[in-house]
Scaffold this active site. Structure first.
Site, PDB file in Angstrom:
ATOM      1  N   SER A  28     -14.564   3.290   3.142  1.00 26.87           N
ATOM      2  CA  SER A  28     -14.429   1.850   2.584  1.00 26.87           C
ATOM      3  C   SER A  28     -14.524   1.636   1.080  1.00 26.87           C
ATOM      4  O   SER A  28     -14.058   1.023   0.447  1.00 26.87           O
ATOM      5  CB  SER A  28     -15.351   0.837   3.364  1.00 26.87           C
ATOM      6  OG  SER A  28     -16.801   1.407   2.997  1.00 26.87           O
ATOM      7  N   ASP A 228     -24.862  -6.115  -0.169  1.00 31.57           N
ATOM      8  CA  ASP A 228     -24.902  -5.247   0.862  1.00 31.57           C
ATOM      9  C   ASP A 228     -25.422  -3.826   0.748  1.00 31.57           C
ATOM     10  O   ASP A 228     -25.871  -3.101   1.584  1.00 31.57           O
ATOM     11  CB  ASP A 228     -23.474  -5.190   2.009  1.00 31.57           C
ATOM     12  CG  ASP A 228     -22.414  -4.269   0.895  1.00 31.57           C
ATOM     13  OD1 ASP A 228     -22.601  -3.710  -0.068  1.00 31.57           O
ATOM     14  OD2 ASP A 228     -21.549  -4.267   1.648  1.00 31.57           O
ATOM     15  N   HIS A 231     -21.527  -1.406  -0.830  1.00 31.65           N
ATOM     16  CA  HIS A 231     -20.232  -1.342  -1.508  1.00 31.65           C
ATOM     17  C   HIS A 231     -20.304  -1.533  -2.917  1.00 31.65           C
ATOM     18  O   HIS A 231     -20.949  -2.338  -3.308  1.00 31.65           O
ATOM     19  CB  HIS A 231     -19.278  -2.319  -0.600  1.00 31.65           C
ATOM     20  CG  HIS A 231     -18.780  -1.833   0.774  1.00 31.65           C
ATOM     21  ND1 HIS A 231     -19.494  -2.597   1.778  1.00 31.65           N
ATOM     22  CD2 HIS A 231     -18.313  -0.887   1.136  1.00 31.65           C
ATOM     23  CE1 HIS A 231     -19.061  -2.089   2.867  1.00 31.65           C
ATOM     24  NE2 HIS A 231     -18.369  -1.062   2.708  1.00 31.65           N
TER      25      HIS A 231
END
Length: 274
Positions: A28, A228, A231
């Site tokens: 990601s 979070d 990321h």
């Protein structure tokens, strides 16, 4: 950060095929989650990540098209994609390739939440990356210049996966080079900055410890993370793109007369400038 309107690039304003090709793969943080909040991208594109007529991307249906954020929108389809490092990287290197101003092609392949075992030869992700990489040079005069790889967070969840990471990554490098017929293909991997704290350092140790020719490591540790704690922020993604560009231009963009197999770089680590 300045929000900008992205100009629409007309079909005849960019070359149809690239001369310099870069594969973007991993999970990601390579696909890009910068600016994504509550499953939606905020649409903010930093100046360094804006489209340029000489930068194109290979779409999911294998067509070249103008490159713009989010680069992985039709590749990493299970989650909302945002800003990643690819566009800032491309903008930073485009004027230094060949004579400058030549067409640069990005081949997005990253998929969020994937462990390195899912990138083994014969697995769907690996086979798709290989297919897209081969397609990028077919019927063109382009050359794959490097594989940019940012992955490993999903391998921090257990001792077993973290312990096996170095061997699995070295096998991936060998397989990609062999299957593409590019034994000296430059690999620029990113050492992770997030993940399960229990085994994150073990994965980082594996990444930083790979000692193979034409493999360089860019260390993401210290780059800003979103709320979070997993990321990279939009600003951090732009910075990472610059770091990847510096690594490529420093180690892999020398004129042929200045490089030789005997001087191939081995996993030098590039960290954030203090």
């Amino acid at each position: 950060m300045e929000e900008t309107k992205i100009p629409v690039t007309e079909q005849n304003q960019f070359p149809q095929t690239p001369k310099h090709i870069f594969i973007l793969s991993g999970q990601s943080n390579m696909a890009g989650r910068g600016g994504v909040h509550h499953h939606h991208w905020d649409g903010v594109v930093p100046l360094d990540s804006q489209p340029h007529a000489s930068i194109i991307r290979l779409s999911a249906n294998l067509h070249w098209e103008p490159a713009r954020e989010p680069l992985h929108h039709d590749i990493d389809v299970r989650k909302a994609c945002g800003v990643g490092p690819g566009m800032s990287f491309a903008n930073a290197v485009k004027d230094h390739l060949g004579g400058g101003g030549e067409c640069l092609g990005l081949v997005p392949c990253a998929v969020g939440g994937t462990a390195i075992k899912e990138w083994e030869r014969g697995q769907h992700l690996y086979d798709n990356m290989l297919k897209r990489s081969k397609e990028s040079v077919e019927k063109t005069k382009g050359e794959i210049k490097a594989l940019l790889w940012y992955q490993g967070e999903s391998d921090t969840s257990s001792y077993h996966t973290a312990e096996a990471y170095k061997e699995n990554m070295e096998r991936l490098i060998h397989n990609v080079r062999e299957d593409l017929g590019l034994p000296s293909l430059p690999i620029i991997q990113v050492a992770i900055a997030s993940g399960d704290e229990r085994y994150m350092e073990k994965v980082r140790e594996a990444q930083l410890g790979i000692d193979l020719p034409n493999v360089i490591c860019v260390d993401a540790k210290g780059l800003a993370l979103k709320e979070d704690n997993l990321h990279l922020t939009t600003e951090a993604q732009v910075k990472l793109g610059h770091m990847l560009a510096d690594a490529f231009l420093t180690h892999f963009n020398a004129p042929p007369s200045q490089s030789s197999p005997c001087s191939a770089p081995k996993n030098r680590v590039i960290s954030i400038s203090k």
